[in-house]
Structure formats: structure tokens, C-alpha cells
Write a protein that holds these residues in place. Structure first.
Motif, PDB file in Angstrom:
ATOM      1  N   ILE A 149      55.857-124.511 -15.621  1.00  0.00           N
ATOM      2  CA  ILE A 149      56.634-125.691 -15.213  1.00  0.00           C
ATOM      3  C   ILE A 149      56.526-126.773 -16.275  1.00  0.00           C
ATOM      4  CG2 ILE A 149      56.904-127.459 -13.426  1.00  0.00           C
ATOM      5  CD1 ILE A 149      55.632-125.505 -11.458  1.00  0.00           C
ATOM      6  N   VAL A 150      55.328-126.940 -16.831  1.00  0.00           N
ATOM      7  CA  VAL A 150      55.112-127.950 -17.874  1.00  0.00           C
ATOM      8  C   VAL A 150      55.909-127.589 -19.123  1.00  0.00           C
ATOM      9  CG1 VAL A 150      53.375-129.078 -19.323  1.00  0.00           C
ATOM     10  CG2 VAL A 150      52.818-128.458 -16.968  1.00  0.00           C
ATOM     11  N   VAL A 151      55.930-126.286 -19.459  1.00  0.00           N
ATOM     12  CA  VAL A 151      56.667-125.838 -20.646  1.00  0.00           C
ATOM     13  C   VAL A 151      58.151-126.155 -20.502  1.00  0.00           C
ATOM     14  CG1 VAL A 151      57.330-123.836 -22.024  1.00  0.00           C
ATOM     15  CG2 VAL A 151      54.984-124.049 -21.177  1.00  0.00           C
ATOM     16  N   VAL A 152      58.704-125.920 -19.308  1.00  0.00           N
ATOM     17  CA  VAL A 152      60.121-126.219 -19.065  1.00  0.00           C
ATOM     18  C   VAL A 152      60.372-127.718 -19.195  1.00  0.00           C
ATOM     19  CG1 VAL A 152      61.956-126.222 -17.340  1.00  0.00           C
ATOM     20  CG2 VAL A 152      60.492-124.205 -17.601  1.00  0.00           C
ATOM     21  N   ALA A 153      59.426-128.517 -18.668  1.00  0.00           N
ATOM     22  CA  ALA A 153      59.604-129.973 -18.700  1.00  0.00           C
ATOM     23  C   ALA A 153      59.385-130.551 -20.082  1.00  0.00           C
ATOM     24  CB  ALA A 153      58.650-130.629 -17.701  1.00  0.00           C
ATOM     25  N   ASP A 154      58.824-129.770 -21.002  1.00  0.00           N
ATOM     26  CA  ASP A 154      58.555-130.263 -22.356  1.00  0.00           C
ATOM     27  C   ASP A 154      59.832-130.534 -23.145  1.00  0.00           C
ATOM     28  OD1 ASP A 154      55.885-130.735 -22.637  1.00  0.00           O
ATOM     29  OD2 ASP A 154      55.379-128.672 -23.186  1.00  0.00           O
ATOM     30  N   VAL A 155      60.973-130.183 -22.588  1.00  0.00           N
ATOM     31  CA  VAL A 155      62.248-130.519 -23.232  1.00  0.00           C
ATOM     32  C   VAL A 155      62.322-132.043 -23.423  1.00  0.00           C
ATOM     33  CG1 VAL A 155      64.754-130.459 -23.001  1.00  0.00           C
ATOM     34  CG2 VAL A 155      63.362-128.502 -22.252  1.00  0.00           C
ATOM     35  N   VAL A 156      61.806-132.751 -22.432  1.00  0.00           N
ATOM     36  CA  VAL A 156      61.662-134.208 -22.546  1.00  0.00           C
ATOM     37  C   VAL A 156      60.171-134.471 -22.753  1.00  0.00           C
ATOM     38  CG1 VAL A 156      62.026-136.449 -21.438  1.00  0.00           C
ATOM     39  CG2 VAL A 156      63.581-134.529 -20.958  1.00  0.00           C
ATOM     40  N   PRO A 157      59.731-134.812 -23.985  1.00  0.00           N
ATOM     41  CA  PRO A 157      58.299-134.894 -24.308  1.00  0.00           C
ATOM     42  C   PRO A 157      57.472-135.710 -23.328  1.00  0.00           C
ATOM     43  CG  PRO A 157      59.618-135.143 -26.286  1.00  0.00           C
ATOM     44  CD  PRO A 157      60.582-135.122 -25.138  1.00  0.00           C
ATOM     45  N   ILE A 158      57.914-136.913 -22.979  1.00  0.00           N
ATOM     46  CA  ILE A 158      57.122-137.754 -22.079  1.00  0.00           C
ATOM     47  C   ILE A 158      57.007-137.110 -20.704  1.00  0.00           C
ATOM     48  CG2 ILE A 158      57.018-140.000 -20.927  1.00  0.00           C
ATOM     49  CD1 ILE A 158      58.388-141.206 -23.342  1.00  0.00           C
ATOM     50  N   LEU A 159      58.109-136.531 -20.220  1.00  0.00           N
ATOM     51  CA  LEU A 159      58.113-135.890 -18.907  1.00  0.00           C
ATOM     52  C   LEU A 159      57.124-134.723 -18.885  1.00  0.00           C
ATOM     53  CD1 LEU A 159      59.307-135.688 -16.076  1.00  0.00           C
ATOM     54  CD2 LEU A 159      61.116-134.216 -17.018  1.00  0.00           C
ATOM     55  N   GLY A 160      57.084-133.945 -19.958  1.00  0.00           N
ATOM     56  CA  GLY A 160      56.161-132.809 -20.026  1.00  0.00           C
ATOM     57  C   GLY A 160      54.713-133.255 -19.970  1.00  0.00           C
ATOM     58  N   ASP A 161      54.389-134.338 -20.707  1.00  0.00           N
ATOM     59  CA  ASP A 161      53.012-134.846 -20.714  1.00  0.00           C
ATOM     60  C   ASP A 161      52.608-135.362 -19.344  1.00  0.00           C
ATOM     61  OD1 ASP A 161      52.833-134.214 -23.372  1.00  0.00           O
ATOM     62  OD2 ASP A 161      53.302-136.240 -24.082  1.00  0.00           O
ATOM     63  N   LEU A 162      53.513-136.130 -18.715  1.00  0.00           N
ATOM     64  CA  LEU A 162      53.208-136.678 -17.389  1.00  0.00           C
ATOM     65  C   LEU A 162      53.045-135.567 -16.356  1.00  0.00           C
ATOM     66  CD1 LEU A 162      55.601-139.780 -17.286  1.00  0.00           C
ATOM     67  CD2 LEU A 162      53.110-139.776 -17.518  1.00  0.00           C
ATOM     68  N   LEU A 163      53.945-134.580 -16.431  1.00  0.00           N
ATOM     69  CA  LEU A 163      53.870-133.483 -15.477  1.00  0.00           C
ATOM     70  C   LEU A 163      52.601-132.673 -15.693  1.00  0.00           C
ATOM     71  CD1 LEU A 163      55.279-132.051 -13.170  1.00  0.00           C
ATOM     72  CD2 LEU A 163      56.486-130.628 -14.848  1.00  0.00           C
ATOM     73  N   GLY A 164      52.231-132.472 -16.961  1.00  0.00           N
ATOM     74  CA  GLY A 164      50.993-131.743 -17.252  1.00  0.00           C
ATOM     75  C   GLY A 164      49.777-132.454 -16.698  1.00  0.00           C
ATOM     76  N   MET A 165      49.744-133.785 -16.842  1.00  0.00           N
ATOM     77  CA  MET A 165      48.625-134.563 -16.304  1.00  0.00           C
ATOM     78  C   MET A 165      48.605-134.492 -14.779  1.00  0.00           C
ATOM     79  SD  MET A 165      47.835-138.628 -16.880  1.00  0.00           S
ATOM     80  CE  MET A 165      48.022-138.417 -18.647  1.00  0.00           C
ATOM     81  N   GLY A 166      49.790-134.620 -14.175  1.00  0.00           N
ATOM     82  CA  GLY A 166      49.869-134.568 -12.712  1.00  0.00           C
ATOM     83  C   GLY A 166      49.440-133.220 -12.164  1.00  0.00           C
ATOM     84  N   LEU A 167      49.881-132.127 -12.818  1.00  0.00           N
ATOM     85  CA  LEU A 167      49.500-130.795 -12.360  1.00  0.00           C
ATOM     86  C   LEU A 167      48.008-130.554 -12.568  1.00  0.00           C
ATOM     87  CD1 LEU A 167      52.529-128.620 -13.560  1.00  0.00           C
ATOM     88  CD2 LEU A 167      51.977-129.350 -11.230  1.00  0.00           C
ATOM     89  N   GLY A 168      47.438-131.138 -13.636  1.00  0.00           N
ATOM     90  CA  GLY A 168      45.996-131.020 -13.854  1.00  0.00           C
ATOM     91  C   GLY A 168      45.216-131.670 -12.731  1.00  0.00           C
ATOM     92  N   ILE A 169      45.651-132.870 -12.323  1.00  0.00           N
ATOM     93  CA  ILE A 169      44.991-133.564 -11.204  1.00  0.00           C
ATOM     94  C   ILE A 169      45.174-132.776  -9.913  1.00  0.00           C
ATOM     95  CG2 ILE A 169      45.038-135.652  -9.777  1.00  0.00           C
ATOM     96  CD1 ILE A 169      45.885-137.176 -12.335  1.00  0.00           C
ATOM     97  N   PHE A 170      46.387-132.248  -9.699  1.00  0.00           N
ATOM     98  CA  PHE A 170      46.659-131.446  -8.494  1.00  0.00           C
ATOM     99  C   PHE A 170      45.757-130.212  -8.450  1.00  0.00           C
ATOM    100  CE2 PHE A 170      48.888-127.808  -6.621  1.00  0.00           C
ATOM    101  CZ  PHE A 170      49.071-128.259  -5.324  1.00  0.00           C
TER     102      PHE A 170
END
Length: 203
Positions: A149-170
Motif C-alpha cells: 500500500i505504501v509503495v502504491v502511495a509513493d507516487v505522491v512522495p509526501i503521501l507515501g511517507d505519511l502513510l508509511g508512518m501511519g501503517l507503522g504505528i498501526f
């Protein structure tokens, strides 16, 4: 390589091999009085004396793959304390009703209560280390499963980083809850006063 004496005794009792293996009061022996040049000829490899032992290799200061350090140690006669079963002039592990053998060996003179307390403390430490390792592995596993999911969201760099952090916390929070639930459920039968509140915290 470890060489065991044929008859290791505590008083008049022979120690079973399982108990002998628990002896750990190793002391360094001086380097055997053998000429390194003689050993070099026997092994057809360069050998020097280094750090209370032999070094098999070209340079002890610059070790390479395949070099060897050879030292000698021994366990001297000493006072020890043993918790084991006595049978036919031998001390051997005691087979309890749980099927887990009991064999405790400590250096010096110690009473049985102190030895059991120390063994139980060691078991508790190992148990918590395993629980922590399980929690970390579960969190890592959950995070890796969601990584696409993070890889797909990496199309938008900031979105990928935020999603990666959120999924890490989850993953961390979910793993904590599941790990505590597992521990709590296993404790409900044996330690209900701890298991039930833990389960409530996890939920």
C-alpha cells in the motif's frame, strides 16, 4: 572441543553428564610448552603464540578467513551446589510430574531455596525476552504485509511517507494488543488476577 572427565564427583556421588555440562567455571590454562615451529611443520601452516594460545595463520594482527585461535581452558576442582535426583550412587536430573527435568548446578555453597529462586528468575527473564521478540516480529510482519500500500502511495512522495508512518504505528499498536491478548489468555487459568486485567487492557 570439550573433553569430559570420566568420573566427576561431588562427595561420594558421580555426576550425570547432563549435570557436568552445566559446570561453567572455566579458567585459562597457560600455553602448552610446545615450539610453534614444531607445530608449523606438523600442520604445514604458520603458527605463532598469541594471547595465551596459538594462532594458526600468517598474521594474528590481521586475521583472515580460515585462521584459527587456539586456547586451552579447564574447570578446576571446586565447591559446587547441586539440585538433582540421587540414585545408585549418582546425581542425575530429576524427572518431575510435568516431564521437565530438574537439574541445577551453581558454584559455591548455596541452599536449595536460593537455587530454585535464581532458576525461576532466569525463566521469567527468558519468557519476557521471548514475548518481546514475538511482539517485534508480529509488528514487522504486519508492516511488511501492508508495505505494498505504501509503495502504491509513493507516487505522491509526501503521501507515501505519511502513510508509511501511519501503517507503522498501526502495526505497532495492533501487535501490542494481540501480544498482550495472547499472554493474558494463557494466564487466565494460572494467574487470573493478572490475566483478566491484561486482557481488558488489550481490548
Amino acid at each position: 572441543e570439550i573433553f569430559l572427565a570420566k568420573d566427576v564427583k561431588v562427595g561420594d556421588f558421580n555426576l550425570d553428564t547432563a549435570l557436568v555440562d552445566k559446570l561453567d567455571s572455566w579458567e585459562n590454562l597457560p600455553t602448552p610448552t610446545v615450539s610453534p615451529s614444531v607445530l608449523s611443520k606438523m600442520l604445514d601452516q604458520p603458527i605463532t603464540i598469541s594471547e595465551n594460545g596459538f594462532y594458526v595463520g600468517t598474521n594474528a594482527q590481521v586475521p583472515t578467513v580460515g585462521d584459527l585461535r587456539i586456547r586451552f581452558q579447564q574447570i578446576q576442582n571446586a565447591e559446587i551446589s547441586v539440585v538433582a535426583a540421587q540414585a545408585q550412587g549418582m546425581l542425575a536430573p530429576f524427572q518431575g510430574s510435568s516431564g521437565i527435568p530438574i537439574a541445577l548446578v551453581e558454584s559455591g555453597a548455596k541452599n536449595a531455596d536460593a537455587m530454585f529462586a535464581q532458576a525461576q528468575a532466569g525463566n521469567v527473564t527468558v519468557a519476557w525476552m521471548l514475548r518481546l521478540a514475538g511482539l517485534i516480529m508480529m509488528a514487522l510482519g504486519l508492516y511488511l504485509v501492508m508495505q505494498p500500500i505504501v509503495v502504491v502511495a509513493d507516487v505522491v512522495p509526501i503521501l507515501g511517507d505519511l502513510l508509511g508512518m501511519g501503517l507503522g504505528i498501526f502495526a505497532a499498536v495492533t501487535s501490542f494488543a494481540l501480544s498482550v491478548s495472547t499472554i493474558a489468555i494463557s494466564w487466565i487459568v494460572y494467574r487470573p488476577l493478572m490475566g483478566i486485567p491484561l486482557l481488558a487492557i488489550a481490548i
